[in-house]
Scaffold this motif. Structure first.
Motif, PDB file in Angstrom:
ATOM      1  N   UNK A  27       0.905  -1.195  -0.157  1.00 27.26           N
ATOM      2  CA  UNK A  27       0.006  -0.020  -0.099  1.00 27.26           C
ATOM      3  C   UNK A  27       0.733   1.194   0.017  1.00 27.26           C
ATOM      4  N   UNK A  28       0.387   2.388  -0.405  1.00 28.04           N
ATOM      5  CA  UNK A  28       1.280   3.599  -0.404  1.00 28.04           C
ATOM      6  C   UNK A  28       1.706   4.150   0.948  1.00 28.04           C
ATOM      7  N   UNK A  29       3.065   3.878   0.974  1.00 22.84           N
ATOM      8  CA  UNK A  29       3.725   4.452   2.252  1.00 22.84           C
ATOM      9  C   UNK A  29       4.407   5.766   1.971  1.00 22.84           C
ATOM     10  N   UNK A  30       4.101   6.434   1.114  1.00 19.81           N
ATOM     11  CA  UNK A  30       4.798   7.601   0.891  1.00 19.81           C
ATOM     12  C   UNK A  30       5.897   7.648  -0.357  1.00 19.81           C
ATOM     13  N   UNK A  31       6.169   6.147  -0.759  1.00 18.18           N
ATOM     14  CA  UNK A  31       7.172   5.936  -1.697  1.00 18.18           C
ATOM     15  C   UNK A  31       6.661   6.152  -3.078  1.00 18.18           C
ATOM     16  N   UNK A  32       7.324   5.487  -4.062  1.00 23.46           N
ATOM     17  CA  UNK A  32       7.092   5.640  -5.477  1.00 23.46           C
ATOM     18  C   UNK A  32       6.278   4.165  -5.972  1.00 23.46           C
ATOM     19  N   UNK A  33       5.268   4.526  -6.670  1.00 18.97           N
ATOM     20  CA  UNK A  33       4.314   3.363  -7.319  1.00 18.97           C
ATOM     21  C   UNK A  33       5.381   2.850  -8.390  1.00 18.97           C
ATOM     22  N   UNK A  34       5.628   1.440  -8.286  1.00 18.37           N
ATOM     23  CA  UNK A  34       6.320   0.427  -9.196  1.00 18.37           C
ATOM     24  C   UNK A  34       5.378  -0.635  -9.706  1.00 18.37           C
ATOM     25  N   UNK A  35       5.387  -0.706 -10.851  1.00 18.31           N
ATOM     26  CA  UNK A  35       4.645  -1.725 -11.616  1.00 18.31           C
ATOM     27  C   UNK A  35       5.487  -2.612 -12.631  1.00 18.31           C
ATOM     28  N   UNK A  36       5.496  -3.942 -12.298  1.00 16.58           N
ATOM     29  CA  UNK A  36       6.459  -4.700 -13.091  1.00 16.58           C
ATOM     30  C   UNK A  36       5.576  -6.167 -13.614  1.00 16.58           C
ATOM     31  N   UNK A  37       5.702  -6.471 -15.179  1.00 20.58           N
ATOM     32  CA  UNK A  37       5.038  -7.350 -15.601  1.00 20.58           C
ATOM     33  C   UNK A  37       6.131  -8.404 -15.913  1.00 20.58           C
ATOM     34  N   UNK A  38       5.727  -9.702 -15.757  1.00 18.84           N
ATOM     35  CA  UNK A  38       6.807 -10.818 -16.147  1.00 18.84           C
ATOM     36  C   UNK A  38       6.132 -11.923 -16.627  1.00 18.84           C
TER      37      UNK A  38
END
Length: 299
Positions: free
Chosen positions: A204-215
């Motif tokens: 969940x959003x912790x103030x960091x950057x959203x990251x999305x990886x498809x494999x």
């Protein structure tokens, strides 16, 4: 890069310039047995030398009396290598390279240590001492593959400021520990870096950057899986963190959970990048071969 070749090489063709012209039209005129695409590939691969200097610019200006030499592909490969990298493509706006594992992208603590940036910068200055290069994105030291440079600050800013739109597709190949059960999947989380420079993932959003990886699983055995990975976002250590998160860390990545190092390097390779050219707006794909050691380990 060898810049001075005193004698004619074996397996090469030579042409004398008898009137001023741009390099690509000159080659097309003199290499009529080759298709236009073939000639462009020969030029891009660094097989063309003008007065002993490798030239890849299509619109390079030729002058009367100059000598143009076209090397065989095998000879050109031996001569187009700069320390730790190979130039894949070059024009007036960008340079695309294939970086070896072990070479920093830039900013080495040791000022004498070679980096991709220092090598490419040295290369362009040999052609013109006033030329400069600017790094557009980075790869970790131990990640190999496609890396993009700009030839002006304006081009660099255009690419970086619009990176999500300009970079249409970024494909990596990863060799990870264990047999990944899913044929394909997506990892989505928020990444945050600590003071010790380790990146942590949070669902969940912790103030960091959203990251999305498809494999997508390419091949596997019981010990290793070869994955094709597409980045939807490009965060620091994103693939490495997400592979640890799904329980299959990248081999050789002790920082993010790996306990084995069968490749004697990090099992991560930037296979291809598709971009909108910052000047021509042409969609261009640059790709490299997957290291054979990656494939062999997953047989």
């Amino acid at each position: 890069m060898k810049t001075n070749q005193a004698k004619k090489r074996e397996s090469s063709q030579q042409y004398k310039v008898i009137e001023e012209a741009e390099l690509l039209p000159f080659l097309l005129k003199n290499m009529k047995k080759n298709s236009r695409n073939s000639v462009k590939s020969i030029l891009t691969r660094g097989q063309v030398f003008v007065d002993g200097r490798s030239i890849t610019k299509h619109n390079y200006k030729l002058h009367v009396g100059q000598q143009v030499e076209i090397l065989s592909n095998k000879t050109a490969l031996n001569e187009s290598m700069i320390t730790g990298l190979t130039i894949l493509y070059e024009d007036d706006a960008i340079i695309v390279i294939d970086k070896e594992a072990g070479l920093l992208s830039m900013a080495a603590k040791n000022k004498d240590e070679k980096t991709a940036f220092s090598e490419v910068s040295s290369y362009v200055k040999k052609q013109n001492p006033k030329d400069r290069v600017f790094i557009v994105h980075r790869l970790d030291r131990d990640t190999s593959g496609v890396l993009l440079f700009a030839k002006s600050e304006e081009v660099k800013m255009k690419l970086q400021d619009n990176w999500e739109e300009m970079a249409k597709e970024r494909i990596y190949t990863a060799l990870v520990e264990g047999n990944v059960k899913r044929e394909k999947g997506t990892v989505k989380s928020w990444l945050k870096e600590t003071r010790t420079f380790k990146v942590y993932s949070n669902p969940t959003d912790n103030g960091g950057q959203l990251a999305i990886t498809h494999f997508r699983k390419v091949r596997h055995n019981q010990r290793y899986t070869l994955l094709e990975i597409e980045l939807e976002t490009g965060r620091k250590n994103q693939i490495r963190v997400h592979m640890e998160e799904i329980g299959h860390p990248v081999v050789g990545d002790k920082k993010y959970g790996s306990s084995v190092n069968p490749l004697k390097r990090l099992g991560l390779h930037a296979t291809s990048i598709t971009i909108v050219h910052p000047v021509t707006a042409e969609v261009m794909k640059f790709e490299t071969e997957i290291p054979s050691a990656f494939i062999n380990k997953a047989l």
